[in-house]
Write a protein that holds these residues in place. Sequence first.
Motif, short mmCIF file in Angstrom:
data_model
loop_
_atom_site.label_atom_id
_atom_site.label_comp_id
_atom_site.label_asym_id
_atom_site.label_seq_id
_atom_site.Cartn_x
_atom_site.Cartn_y
_atom_site.Cartn_z
N VAL A 258 1.08 -0.70 -0.29
CA VAL A 258 0.10 0.09 -0.31
C VAL A 258 0.43 1.00 -0.07
O VAL A 258 1.36 1.25 0.66
N LYS A 259 0.34 1.69 -0.82
CA LYS A 259 1.68 3.53 -1.44
C LYS A 259 0.57 4.54 -0.57
O LYS A 259 1.46 5.32 0.16
N ASN A 260 -0.50 4.36 -0.84
CA ASN A 260 -1.30 6.18 -0.10
C ASN A 260 -2.56 5.48 -0.12
O ASN A 260 -3.58 4.39 -0.56
N TYR A 261 -3.50 6.31 0.21
CA TYR A 261 -4.36 6.23 1.33
C TYR A 261 -5.00 6.98 0.94
O TYR A 261 -4.77 8.01 1.53
N HIS A 262 -6.59 6.53 0.89
CA HIS A 262 -7.47 8.43 0.21
C HIS A 262 -8.34 8.10 0.43
O HIS A 262 -9.19 6.94 0.92
N LYS A 263 -9.09 8.83 2.03
CA LYS A 263 -10.16 8.46 2.68
C LYS A 263 -11.41 9.64 1.65
O LYS A 263 -11.30 10.25 0.75
N TYR B 246 -9.90 4.63 -0.54
CA TYR B 246 -9.34 4.06 -1.20
C TYR B 246 -7.77 3.67 -1.44
O TYR B 246 -7.53 4.73 -0.35
N VAL B 247 -7.46 2.97 -1.98
CA VAL B 247 -5.85 2.69 -1.41
C VAL B 247 -4.88 3.02 -2.66
O VAL B 247 -5.47 2.31 -3.71
N ILE B 248 -4.27 3.38 -3.11
CA ILE B 248 -2.89 3.61 -4.55
C ILE B 248 -2.29 2.12 -4.21
O ILE B 248 -1.07 2.20 -3.24
N SER C 273 1.58 -0.50 -4.90
CA SER C 273 2.65 -0.12 -4.96
C SER C 273 2.45 -0.08 -7.06
O SER C 273 3.94 0.39 -7.88
N GLN D 16 -5.90 1.60 -8.29
CA GLN D 16 -6.87 1.47 -7.49
C GLN D 16 -7.76 0.68 -6.84
O GLN D 16 -7.76 -0.21 -7.67
#
Length: 245
Positions: free
Chosen positions: A210-215, A220-222, A224, A228
């Motif tokens: 997991v590289k990024n988390y968007h609330k 969702y997560v981005i 590696s 998405q």
Amino acid sequence: MIKTLIVDDEAHCINRLLHLIERRPNTFEVIETCRTLETALEAVKNNELDLVFLDIEINDKTGFDFLRQVEHIHFNTIFTTAFNNYAIKAFKYSAFDYLMKPIDVDEFNESIERLIGKMVQNQKNNQVKALLENVERPQPNLLTVSSVDGFETIPIADIIHLEASGNYTYLHTKDTEKIVSKPIKFYEDLLDKGNFFKCHKSHLIKLDQVKNYHKGKQAYVIMSNGNQVPIAVRRKEEFLGKFDI
């Protein structure tokens, strides 16, 4: 006819297999039955075999000792065992069939039908190597999946996420994307829950990828690889807990 070898140190277990084999006429040709590792190795050396029924515990040795000593694995293997132990997980990771003793007739027949369905595939050496490596580790590090030509072994470390597609699963790795003939529930149950998380009914992610988390309303997560992946509302709190957030 499936040229078959039975390896088990207990006569009554050999007799049980012979009884089940007799119930499927014109399917098997039993080449030999062996009660020691040494006689089994001689039988493999002197015969062309399609299948070995292999007990896990053979006197003071194991079926894995047997496989390590076979120079070229030219046969399929179905393990038999009385113990539901660590080896069972290794079998599942490495796509090997196994039968629990006392062997049930329906489970025996299902195993043989699976075997007949894949006789044209190349199980053999690479799959056995993956099994022997997995069985020596508390947590297996190789996953064997079906491919067009037979089987493919994938390092667990290379998996990024899995995505459901009906009774199939898209397996996203660092190098490629492939579809495998198992439902995502199989992998949810199999893969280490310390490393993998079911973030959505159709998605299983590897947490260290997991590289990024968007609330937001639809979190969702981005991953590696840039993909998405949605986080279900009812799984968001547990997901955040994995990162101590």
